[in-house]
Design an enzyme around this catalytic site. Structure first.
Site, PDB file in Angstrom:
ATOM      1  N   LYS A   1       2.880  24.860  -3.486  1.00  0.00           N
ATOM      2  CA  LYS A   1       1.621  24.252  -3.035  1.00  0.00           C
ATOM      3  C   LYS A   1       1.717  22.736  -3.184  1.00  0.00           C
ATOM      4  O   LYS A   1       1.073  22.116  -4.031  1.00  0.00           O
ATOM      5  CB  LYS A   1       0.449  24.823  -3.827  1.00  0.00           C
ATOM      6  CG  LYS A   1       0.235  26.314  -3.574  1.00  0.00           C
ATOM      7  CD  LYS A   1      -0.866  26.886  -4.440  1.00  0.00           C
ATOM      8  CE  LYS A   1      -1.032  28.383  -4.195  1.00  0.00           C
ATOM      9  NZ  LYS A   1      -2.054  29.005  -5.059  1.00  0.00           N
TER      10      LYS A   1
ATOM     11  N   ARG B   1       0.817  -1.215   0.000  1.00  0.00           N
ATOM     12  CA  ARG B   1       0.000   0.000   0.000  1.00  0.00           C
ATOM     13  C   ARG B   1       0.854   1.269   0.000  1.00  0.00           C
ATOM     14  O   ARG B   1       0.574   2.214  -0.738  1.00  0.00           O
ATOM     15  CB  ARG B   1      -0.932   0.014   1.221  1.00  0.00           C
ATOM     16  CG  ARG B   1      -1.888   1.192   1.305  1.00  0.00           C
ATOM     17  CD  ARG B   1      -2.937   1.136   0.212  1.00  0.00           C
ATOM     18  NE  ARG B   1      -2.548   1.858  -0.992  1.00  0.00           N
ATOM     19  CZ  ARG B   1      -3.009   1.556  -2.202  1.00  0.00           C
ATOM     20  NH1 ARG B   1      -3.828   0.550  -2.387  1.00  0.00           N
ATOM     21  NH2 ARG B   1      -2.616   2.254  -3.246  1.00  0.00           N
TER      22      ARG B   1
ATOM     23  N   LYS C   1       6.848  40.016  -2.406  1.00  0.00           N
ATOM     24  CA  LYS C   1       5.419  40.151  -2.648  1.00  0.00           C
ATOM     25  C   LYS C   1       4.909  41.448  -2.026  1.00  0.00           C
ATOM     26  O   LYS C   1       5.665  42.222  -1.447  1.00  0.00           O
ATOM     27  CB  LYS C   1       4.674  38.947  -2.081  1.00  0.00           C
ATOM     28  CG  LYS C   1       5.082  37.617  -2.704  1.00  0.00           C
ATOM     29  CD  LYS C   1       4.168  36.499  -2.224  1.00  0.00           C
ATOM     30  CE  LYS C   1       4.514  35.186  -2.883  1.00  0.00           C
ATOM     31  NZ  LYS C   1       3.564  34.100  -2.541  1.00  0.00           N
TER      32      LYS C   1
ATOM     33  N   ASP D   1       0.626  38.501 -11.030  1.00  0.00           N
ATOM     34  CA  ASP D   1      -0.342  37.715 -10.257  1.00  0.00           C
ATOM     35  C   ASP D   1      -1.773  38.126 -10.570  1.00  0.00           C
ATOM     36  O   ASP D   1      -2.139  39.290 -10.445  1.00  0.00           O
ATOM     37  CB  ASP D   1      -0.063  37.892  -8.762  1.00  0.00           C
ATOM     38  CG  ASP D   1      -0.915  36.981  -7.907  1.00  0.00           C
ATOM     39  OD1 ASP D   1      -1.093  35.803  -8.284  1.00  0.00           O
ATOM     40  OD2 ASP D   1      -1.406  37.435  -6.863  1.00  0.00           O
TER      41      ASP D   1
ATOM     42  N   GLU E   1       6.842  40.069  -7.401  1.00  0.00           N
ATOM     43  CA  GLU E   1       5.445  39.830  -7.748  1.00  0.00           C
ATOM     44  C   GLU E   1       4.713  41.159  -7.871  1.00  0.00           C
ATOM     45  O   GLU E   1       4.819  42.021  -6.991  1.00  0.00           O
ATOM     46  CB  GLU E   1       4.767  38.961  -6.688  1.00  0.00           C
ATOM     47  CG  GLU E   1       3.312  38.652  -6.976  1.00  0.00           C
ATOM     48  CD  GLU E   1       2.668  37.822  -5.879  1.00  0.00           C
ATOM     49  OE1 GLU E   1       2.954  36.612  -5.826  1.00  0.00           O
ATOM     50  OE2 GLU E   1       1.907  38.383  -5.071  1.00  0.00           O
TER      51      GLU E   1
END
Length: 274
Positions: free
Chosen positions: A129, A94, A161, A212, A190
């Site tokens: 992410k 598994r 940012k 962005d 950004e």
């Protein structure tokens, strides 16, 4: 094989096996054979993680791979054969499949999007992410699918940012601090508007600019403004339905978090063949 990979696999096996595999202990400890079948059309990725799950329990287990990482597989295809101790094989099954299914899913989704923009100059990037603890693995899978890696984490690239810039009062002050403190690190700025883009284009010492949540119209304008200055990256609100439109603006890079966080596991099964 690096120590991080070994630790990831060790932790994954421990959370599944704990004090022992009760069901596997019911089996006669015979030498058997098994095969892994892919039920989906997929790009296979994760062989090293898969192998380590089995070898960690029994170094005598042998795995005969029919494909390499990055290979295309059709539904019904046998991707590997396994020979060895029945208890060890069924205990590792598994966890090994979890790695292979997840990483193959990342590679497959990446490949799908890379192909969609293959007639443009845009390159597909991943993001941060990722599933906690599996960043290295997932970013490797992105490369197997034909994508490129963005920064690995907060330590290998300076990314300025909105809140960083607000804290300093201006982009110029923020950038001056970044370049003086980290002269050998790449810097990405950004921006959220065309006005911010024009300010970023006026400064020196950065690697690229990230636009962005720009609309396609805004991004087209941004590409024209930045030509000859810095490469542009687009991110935010981009998916499989609109990625071609964004890529056709002439942007250099497109980063999409969904290739590592919004994925459907590849259907794989391990069957004893005796």
């Amino acid at each position: 094989m690096n120590n991080e990979l070994k630790q990831i696999v060790k932790s994954a096996l421990h959370e599944d096996i704990g004090s022992g595999d009760l069901s596997a202990n019911l089996l006669a400890n015979n030498t058997i054979s098994a095969e892994v079948i892919c039920r989906d059309k997929a790009i296979i990725c994760g062989r090293e993680y898969f192998d380590l799950c089995f070898s960690s329990l029994d170094s005598n287990i042998r795995i005969d791979w029919k494909v390499k990482d990055g290979s295309n597989v059709s539904p019904g295809g046998v991707i590997c054969a396994i020979y060895g101790n029945s208890q060890a094989i069924i205990t590792a099954e598994r966890t090994a499949l979890n790695f292979l299914q997840l990483l193959s899913a990342v590679a497959t989704k990446t490949s799908f999007l890379v192909k969609k923009i293959s007639n443009t100059n845009a390159k597909l990037l991943d993001t941060r992410k990722t599933i906690p603890g599996l960043r290295q693995a997932q970013k490797y899978a992105v490369k197997c699918g034909g994508g490129l890696n963005h920064r690995m984490g907060l330590y290998d690239c300076v990314m300025l940012k909105e809140n960083h810039i607000l804290a300093f009062g201006s982009l110029e002050k923020c950038l001056k601090k970044a370049t003086s403190q980290y002269p050998n690190k790449p810097i990405i700025i950004e921006v959220e508007t065309l006005e911010q883009l024009q300010t970023a284009l006026s400064v020196n010492g950065i690697m690229r600019i990230l636009c962005d949540n720009f609309s396609i119209t805004e991004l087209s304008q941004a590409v024209k403004l930045s030509r000859g200055f810095y490469p542009l990256e687009a991110s935010g609100g981009i998916n499989e339905n609109n990625i071609v439109d964004y890529a056709e603006t002439g942007v250099d890079y497109i980063s999409i978090g969904s290739i590592t966080k919004d994925i459907n596991s590849i259907d794989l099964s391990l069957n004893f063949t005796f």
